[in-house]
Design an enzyme around this catalytic site. Structure first.
Site, short mmCIF file in Angstrom:
data_model
loop_
_atom_site.label_atom_id
_atom_site.label_comp_id
_atom_site.label_asym_id
_atom_site.label_seq_id
_atom_site.Cartn_x
_atom_site.Cartn_y
_atom_site.Cartn_z
N GLU A 158 0.80 -1.22 0.00
CA GLU A 158 0.00 0.00 0.00
C GLU A 158 0.84 1.28 0.00
O GLU A 158 0.67 2.16 0.87
CB GLU A 158 -0.99 -0.02 1.17
CG GLU A 158 -1.95 -1.20 1.07
CD GLU A 158 -3.08 -1.18 2.09
OE1 GLU A 158 -3.03 -0.36 3.03
OE2 GLU A 158 -4.02 -1.99 1.94
N GLU A 269 -5.30 -8.46 -0.65
CA GLU A 269 -6.07 -8.25 0.58
C GLU A 269 -7.51 -7.92 0.21
O GLU A 269 -7.76 -7.09 -0.66
CB GLU A 269 -5.53 -7.08 1.43
CG GLU A 269 -4.27 -7.35 2.20
CD GLU A 269 -3.90 -6.18 3.11
OE1 GLU A 269 -4.83 -5.45 3.56
OE2 GLU A 269 -2.71 -5.98 3.37
#
Length: 490
Positions: A158, A269
C-alpha cells in the site's frame, strides 16, 4: 415464493476457476515462527485448499534479515528460511511481500503498527537492490529455481497510503524498478509485480510506468474492502458499510481488470471490512458476504487473497477475547468462524458455472456443476441497516436428470455459528477446555436431506433463507448433467 430462480442445465457453462484458493493473508512474518500459527495454516491448507500465504515484514528488523553491527551490514536469512522451510513442508508457497524497510537502509524513522515496521524509502537504492539480490539469490540456491519460479514477489504494501510509504509515487516506481531488475537478473521467470496498492489505486500509472520503461510486470496486485472511501471521517464501521454499495467489490474488480490491460490481476487483501475489530467478521454476515463476493469475481481475477486466515494477529496487540471481531477465519483457539465454513463450502464446488435467471433485492443464486453433482448456492445478504428478512426461495433446474439424493448445508444464526454458542456461555474471555470443545462442535457444518420435486426433466427446490445466511444444496446425479464448461482458464 418471494425469490424465484431458474437454470437450464443444458446451457453452456463458464469455467469457475477456484482463484480464491490461490492465496490467503496473515499478519507479519515473525508470527510465522509461532507453533499455533503454523498449526492453523496447516489446517486451512488441508481443509480449504489455500496454496500461498502472504504477510508483511519479511525484511523487518524483528526478523533480523538485515542489520548493522559495528558499521558492517549483516545479512541473516535464518528466520526467513525457517518460515519458508515450514511452508514448503506443508505444501504452501510464499506470496512474498517485500517489506518493510530495514532500519539500516531507511531514510527516516516513520513506522507503522505496534511492531514498528519502517515505511520510509531506502536512502540508497543500490543497497536495497543488493539486499533483494542476496535474499532472492539465496532462496534460489537453497530451494532451486524451479521451486522459486512458483512463488510471487510483490513490491511493498500500500505505497499509495502515507501510513505505509512516506515517499512519492515516483519513489515507489523507482523501488519497483530496482527490485524487478534485481530479481529478473537472477532468473527472468521469477514472478514480480505491484503496485500492491490500497483501494485499486495506481494501477493505470503502474502499468504505464512499466511499459514506458520496458520493465516486466508479471502481475498486478491491489487491495479492496467495502469500507473504502465510504462514509465520513470518524464514522464507525457499520455506518461506513451502510453507505457502501451491494456489489461494490465486483464493480471495482471489473474496472481494475480493464486497467490491468491483460496482466493477471491479484487482490492480495480483501475482507468484509478493513476494521480489525469488526464484530461482523465473527458472524454469518461475513460468510454470506464471502460467498457472494467470490462468485461475483469469477473471470475478473487470478487470485483473491482473503485477509486473514487467523486471529493470531498483532498489528496493534494480541487480544485474548475469543470473538473480538478479528480478521481471521479461525479464532485464537482455532475455532472455525462462519467465514471459514464459507470457504469450506466454496472448496467443494465444481468448475462449471451455469447461467441462472432471476433477481431479488437480497437473495442471490448460483448453479455449479462437476463430478456428477449439481450444486445450488444461495445467499441472503444485505449491508447493515438495509432491509433484509427471511425469504422463501424457489429454484427450478430444467433439462435435469432425477437425483439419487439431495442434501443441504447451511450457515446462518442457528448453523455453523460458534459465536452464538459463546454468547450462551456468557461470553467468557477465557473459555474452559470443555467450552472450547462445545464451540468447535457448534462451528461445524451439518449435512441434512433436502426435499425436492422432479417432473418432466425439471428439478425444483423450495427452502427458506434466513437473513445473512448461506445455503448449499447438492444434488447427486449419478452420471447425468455433467459437461465440460466453456472457456476453461489455465
Amino acid at each position: 415464493m418471494n425469490a424465484r430462480f431458474e437454470c437450464d442445465l443444458a446451457a453452456d457453462s463458464t469455467y469457475l476457476l477456484h482463484f480464491w484458493e490461490h492465496s490467503v493473508g496473515s499478519d507479519h512474518a515473525p508470527m510465522a515462527l509461532r507453533a499455533d500459527w503454523r498449526g492453523q495454516l496447516r489446517r486451512v491448507h488441508d481443509e480449504l485448499g489455500f496454496r500461498h500465504v502472504r504477510f508483511h515484514g519479511i525484511l523487518s528488523d524483528e526478523l533480523g534479515t538485515l542489520l548493522r553491527e559495528q558499521d558492517e551490514l549483516v545479512y541473516s536469512f535464518f528466520n526467513a528460511d525457517s518460515i519458508v522451510d515450514f511452508l514448503l513442508s506443508i505444501g504452501v508457497r510464499p506470496f512474498v511481500e517485500l517489506s518493510f524497510m530495514p532500519t539500516t537502509l531507511s531514510s527516516g524513522d516513520t513506522t507503522v503498527f505496534k511492531y514498528r515496521g519502517n515505511v520510509t524509502p531506502p536512502r540508497d537504492y543500490r543497497q536495497w537492490a543488493t539486499l533483494i539480490t542476496r535474499l532472492v539469490g539465496h532462496w534460489v540456491e537453497r530451494y532451486g529455481v524451479a521451486e522459486v519460479r512458483r512463488w510471487f514477489f510483490e513490491v511493498w504494501n500500500e505505497p499509495d497510503l502515507k501510513s505505509f510509504w512516506t515517499g512519492s509515487q515516483a519513489a515507489y516506481f523507482e523501488l519497483y524498478r530496482q527490485t524487478v531488475t534485481a530479481i529478473k537478473a537472477i532468473d527472468e521467470e521469477l514472478k514480480v509485480g505491484g503496485p500492491a496498492s490500497s483501494g485499486n489505486a495506481w494501477i493505470p500509472g503502474f502499468v504505464e510506468f512499466c511499459r514506458s520503461h520496458r520493465l516486466p510486470a508479471d502481475f498486478i496486485s491491489t487491495h479492496h474492502y467495502p469500507t473504502d472511501a465510504f462514509g465520513e471521517p470518524g464514522d464507525d464501521t457499520e455506518t461506513q458499510l451502510s453507505k457502501s454499495r451491494r456489489s461494490v467489490l465486483r464493480d471495482e474488480a471489473t474496472v481494475a481488470h480493464q486497467q490491468a490491460d491483460g496482466i493477471p490481476l491479484y487482490y492480495t487483501e480483501w475482507s468484509s471490512s478493513s476494521n480489525p475489530r469488526d464484530p461482523l467478521h465473527d458472524e454469518p454476515y461475513a460468510a454470506a458476504f464471502i460467498v457472494k463476493t467470490v462468485l461475483e469475481a469469477n473471470g475478473l481475477v487470478s487470485g483473491y487473497s482473503y485477509w486473514t486466515f487467523s486471529d493470531i494477529f498483532a498489528e496493534n496487540y494480541l487480544p485474548s477475547v475469543p470473538f473480538h471481531g478479528g480478521f481471521g477465519l479461525l479464532n485464537l483457539h482455532g475455532i472455525a468462524k462462519p467465514a471459514y465454513r464459507a470457504f469450506e463450502l466454496l472448496r467443494g464446488l465444481g468448475t462449471g458455472l451455469v447461467p441462472t435467471a432471476g433477481s431479488h433485492s437480497t437473495v442471490d443464486v448460483w448453479v455449479v456443476t462437476g463430478n456428477d453433482v449439481v450444486t445450488v448456492v444461495c445467499t441472503n445478504w444485505a449491508l447493515p441497516r438495509h432491509p433484509i428478512a427471511h425469504e422463501r426461495v424457489r429454484v427450478r433446474l430444467t433439462n435435469a436428470t432425477e437425483p439419487s439424493a439431495v442434501t443441504i448445508e447451511r450457515i446462518d444464526s442457528r448453523h455453523a455459528n460458534a459465536k452464538n454458542e459463546w454468547r450462551k456461555f456468557g461470553e467468557p474471555e477465557y473459555p474452559t477446555a470443555e467450552q472450547i470443545d462445545q464451540l468447535h462442535r457448534a462451528s461445524t457444518l451439518v449435512t441434512q436431506s433436502q426435499r425436492y420435486e422432479y417432473l418432466d426433466g425439471a428439478l425444483t427446490f423450495a427452502f427458506v433463507m434466513p437473513p445473512q445466511g448461506v445455503a448449499v444444496l447438492s444434488a447427486q446425479m449419478n452420471g447425468g448433467n455433467r459437461h465440460t464448461p466453456a472457456g476453461r482458464a489455465s
